[in-house]
Design a protein around this motif. Sequence first.
Motif, PDB file in Angstrom:
ATOM      1  N   ARG A 103     -27.579   0.877  43.653  1.00  9.94           N
ATOM      2  CA  ARG A 103     -26.849  -0.235  44.264  1.00  9.94           C
ATOM      3  C   ARG A 103     -26.772  -1.415  43.288  1.00  9.94           C
ATOM      4  N   LYS A 104     -27.881  -1.668  42.574  1.00  9.09           N
ATOM      5  CA  LYS A 104     -27.907  -2.750  41.588  1.00  9.09           C
ATOM      6  C   LYS A 104     -26.975  -2.433  40.419  1.00  9.09           C
ATOM      7  N   GLN A 105     -26.940  -1.158  40.023  1.00  5.74           N
ATOM      8  CA  GLN A 105     -26.051  -0.758  38.936  1.00  5.74           C
ATOM      9  C   GLN A 105     -24.595  -0.964  39.330  1.00  5.74           C
ATOM     10  N   HIS A 106     -24.238  -0.589  40.549  1.00  9.63           N
ATOM     11  CA  HIS A 106     -22.859  -0.731  41.008  1.00  9.63           C
ATOM     12  C   HIS A 106     -22.388  -2.183  40.896  1.00  9.63           C
ATOM     13  N   ALA A 107     -23.301  -3.101  41.158  1.00  6.07           N
ATOM     14  CA  ALA A 107     -22.928  -4.520  41.129  1.00  6.07           C
ATOM     15  C   ALA A 107     -22.546  -4.985  39.728  1.00  6.07           C
ATOM     16  N   GLN A 108     -22.998  -4.251  38.703  1.00  8.19           N
ATOM     17  CA  GLN A 108     -22.712  -4.635  37.326  1.00  8.19           C
ATOM     18  C   GLN A 108     -21.514  -3.889  36.736  1.00  8.19           C
ATOM     19  N   TRP A 109     -21.034  -2.870  37.438  1.00 12.43           N
ATOM     20  CA  TRP A 109     -19.911  -2.093  36.932  1.00 12.43           C
ATOM     21  C   TRP A 109     -18.594  -2.751  37.319  1.00 12.43           C
ATOM     22  N   LEU A 110     -17.573  -2.530  36.522  1.00 11.56           N
ATOM     23  CA  LEU A 110     -16.256  -3.068  36.818  1.00 11.56           C
ATOM     24  C   LEU A 110     -15.658  -2.365  38.031  1.00 11.56           C
ATOM     25  N   ALA A 111     -15.039  -3.121  38.880  1.00  8.10           N
ATOM     26  CA  ALA A 111     -14.391  -2.539  40.051  1.00  8.10           C
ATOM     27  C   ALA A 111     -13.195  -1.699  39.610  1.00  8.10           C
ATOM     28  N   PRO A 112     -12.956  -0.562  40.248  1.00  7.25           N
ATOM     29  CA  PRO A 112     -11.807   0.276  39.880  1.00  7.25           C
ATOM     30  C   PRO A 112     -10.483  -0.459  40.099  1.00  7.25           C
ATOM     31  N   GLU A 113      -9.503  -0.135  39.286  1.00 10.59           N
ATOM     32  CA  GLU A 113      -8.187  -0.742  39.464  1.00 10.59           C
ATOM     33  C   GLU A 113      -7.555  -0.298  40.775  1.00 10.59           C
ATOM     34  N   HIS A 114      -7.796   0.956  41.122  1.00  9.53           N
ATOM     35  CA  HIS A 114      -7.230   1.497  42.357  1.00  9.53           C
ATOM     36  C   HIS A 114      -8.321   2.237  43.120  1.00  9.53           C
ATOM     37  N   GLN A 115      -8.514   1.892  44.366  1.00 10.78           N
ATOM     38  CA  GLN A 115      -9.496   2.578  45.204  1.00 10.78           C
ATOM     39  C   GLN A 115      -9.034   4.010  45.481  1.00 10.78           C
ATOM     40  N   GLN A 116      -9.989   4.934  45.496  1.00  9.67           N
ATOM     41  CA  GLN A 116      -9.666   6.326  45.788  1.00  9.67           C
ATOM     42  C   GLN A 116     -10.633   6.889  46.819  1.00  9.67           C
ATOM     43  N   HIS A 141     -22.151   8.544  36.610  1.00 11.00           N
ATOM     44  CA  HIS A 141     -22.249   8.598  35.150  1.00 11.00           C
ATOM     45  C   HIS A 141     -21.018   7.988  34.480  1.00 11.00           C
ATOM     46  N   ALA A 142     -19.905   7.918  35.212  1.00  9.88           N
ATOM     47  CA  ALA A 142     -18.700   7.270  34.683  1.00  9.88           C
ATOM     48  C   ALA A 142     -18.696   5.773  34.959  1.00  9.88           C
ATOM     49  N   HIS A 143     -19.769   5.283  35.611  1.00  7.08           N
ATOM     50  CA  HIS A 143     -19.906   3.864  35.954  1.00  7.08           C
ATOM     51  C   HIS A 143     -18.769   3.396  36.869  1.00  7.08           C
ATOM     52  N   ILE A 144     -18.450   4.236  37.845  1.00  2.00           N
ATOM     53  CA  ILE A 144     -17.450   3.893  38.855  1.00  2.00           C
ATOM     54  C   ILE A 144     -18.176   3.665  40.174  1.00  2.00           C
ATOM     55  N   PRO A 145     -18.187   2.460  40.708  1.00  2.00           N
ATOM     56  CA  PRO A 145     -18.889   2.208  41.974  1.00  2.00           C
ATOM     57  C   PRO A 145     -18.240   2.965  43.128  1.00  2.00           C
ATOM     58  N   TYR A 146     -19.066   3.477  44.020  1.00  3.17           N
ATOM     59  CA  TYR A 146     -18.567   4.301  45.113  1.00  3.17           C
ATOM     60  C   TYR A 146     -19.477   4.171  46.335  1.00  3.17           C
ATOM     61  N   ASP A 147     -18.937   4.492  47.496  1.00  2.00           N
ATOM     62  CA  ASP A 147     -19.701   4.547  48.748  1.00  2.00           C
ATOM     63  C   ASP A 147     -19.692   5.990  49.242  1.00  2.00           C
ATOM     64  N   PRO A 148     -20.874   6.638  49.368  1.00  3.43           N
ATOM     65  CA  PRO A 148     -20.914   8.029  49.824  1.00  3.43           C
ATOM     66  C   PRO A 148     -21.245   8.127  51.322  1.00  3.43           C
ATOM     67  N   TYR A 149     -20.604   9.069  51.998  1.00  9.54           N
ATOM     68  CA  TYR A 149     -20.824   9.239  53.434  1.00  9.54           C
ATOM     69  C   TYR A 149     -20.817  10.721  53.818  1.00  9.54           C
ATOM     70  N   HIS A 165     -14.461  -1.308  54.254  1.00 14.50           N
ATOM     71  CA  HIS A 165     -15.849  -1.715  54.040  1.00 14.50           C
ATOM     72  C   HIS A 165     -16.250  -1.583  52.581  1.00 14.50           C
ATOM     73  N   ALA A 166     -15.573  -0.691  51.820  1.00 16.80           N
ATOM     74  CA  ALA A 166     -15.929  -0.456  50.413  1.00 16.80           C
ATOM     75  C   ALA A 166     -15.429  -1.558  49.489  1.00 16.80           C
ATOM     76  N   HIS A 167     -14.474  -2.365  49.934  1.00 14.62           N
ATOM     77  CA  HIS A 167     -13.955  -3.480  49.122  1.00 14.62           C
ATOM     78  C   HIS A 167     -13.515  -3.015  47.734  1.00 14.62           C
ATOM     79  N   GLY A 168     -12.754  -1.947  47.674  1.00 17.69           N
ATOM     80  CA  GLY A 168     -12.207  -1.467  46.412  1.00 17.69           C
ATOM     81  C   GLY A 168     -12.985  -0.351  45.751  1.00 17.69           C
TER      82      GLY A 168
END
Length: 339
Positions: A103-116, A141-149, A165-168
Amino acid sequence: MAVQRFDLATSVLGCWAPTRLPRSTGACWRSLRHKQQIRLRWRDSQFDRPGHRPIFRAAMKDIEEAPSCCIPADGNFCPGCSWQDDTCYNGECEGLHLPVEERKQHAQWLAPEHQQVIIAAGPERSGSTWLFNAVRLLLKHAHIPYDPYWITTLTTDKLQHRKRHAHGRYVVIKTHCWSDEWDTKEADYIFLTHRDLSGVVASYKRVGWAFKIPDSYVQEHQQWQDVADEDVAYENIMNTPEAQLHMLSQALNITRKVNIADVNKELQSLKPANRGGPDPVSKLWPNHYSAAVQKKHEEGCTPLPESEQGVSKASASKQSGSENLKKRFPEYYSQYGYD
């Protein structure tokens, strides 16, 4: 302490509890007997026995005492949520679970240009949990923030809620059953798994689900296949996992961002939960792997014996019992070359 039951059904994320069956038999093929067996295991695990730490309920305890991987929506846990020693007992929880460090790592990664939105689907015992973890670890490993469910029955409302809820961030969904309650256009990628049905029967028996494969198992799989972008064979997952990871990374257009060997190493290191429900993050149940598969994970990528794959003729005859799977599902066997 009295036994805590999961009788409240709906949370802010639309969760439903194990005591509630799917709204229609077409929504999921899993039997009432299967649900009852799982519910009894959850119930029996929750007695307050001498020498055991108490089981907490979210309604009674502060958020800080919950499993560290659980991220409650809007500060609220699912109604009826229970845990002990950082283990969640609601195996059908549709909440968001992510390790604190990640979760801390996700906060430092760049947000994706397009949510998928990525769907990792497949019938039970076909490798769909590997698929789900493969996708989420490739993104990690690609440093793409994501929400898993995990979602039991897909609906358009559930997917749209999670997207908002994922905000991008990317949204990764694990599911088994086909549902007519969602628009497939909500997903950017749909990945699927399949397996020789004799191997599925053998896996059922190993984990104690000793019943025949219903017709809906194959029927729902066909519905998934009609919309799937990739269809991954369980046997290939066991024997050439890095090749399957490379194929998924190509489909996601992130091949240059990941080291496949590193992803596979972390994927192979995942361990099932020790008791109760599945691990909330990996979705691996206790006894999820057979002894042969676990040994393979620990020792490397030696091809799995045919008896474990469920592809040998002798194995199929023995494991399927009185039913002739090839006669019941000739198109399935012919399509995947299992005949």
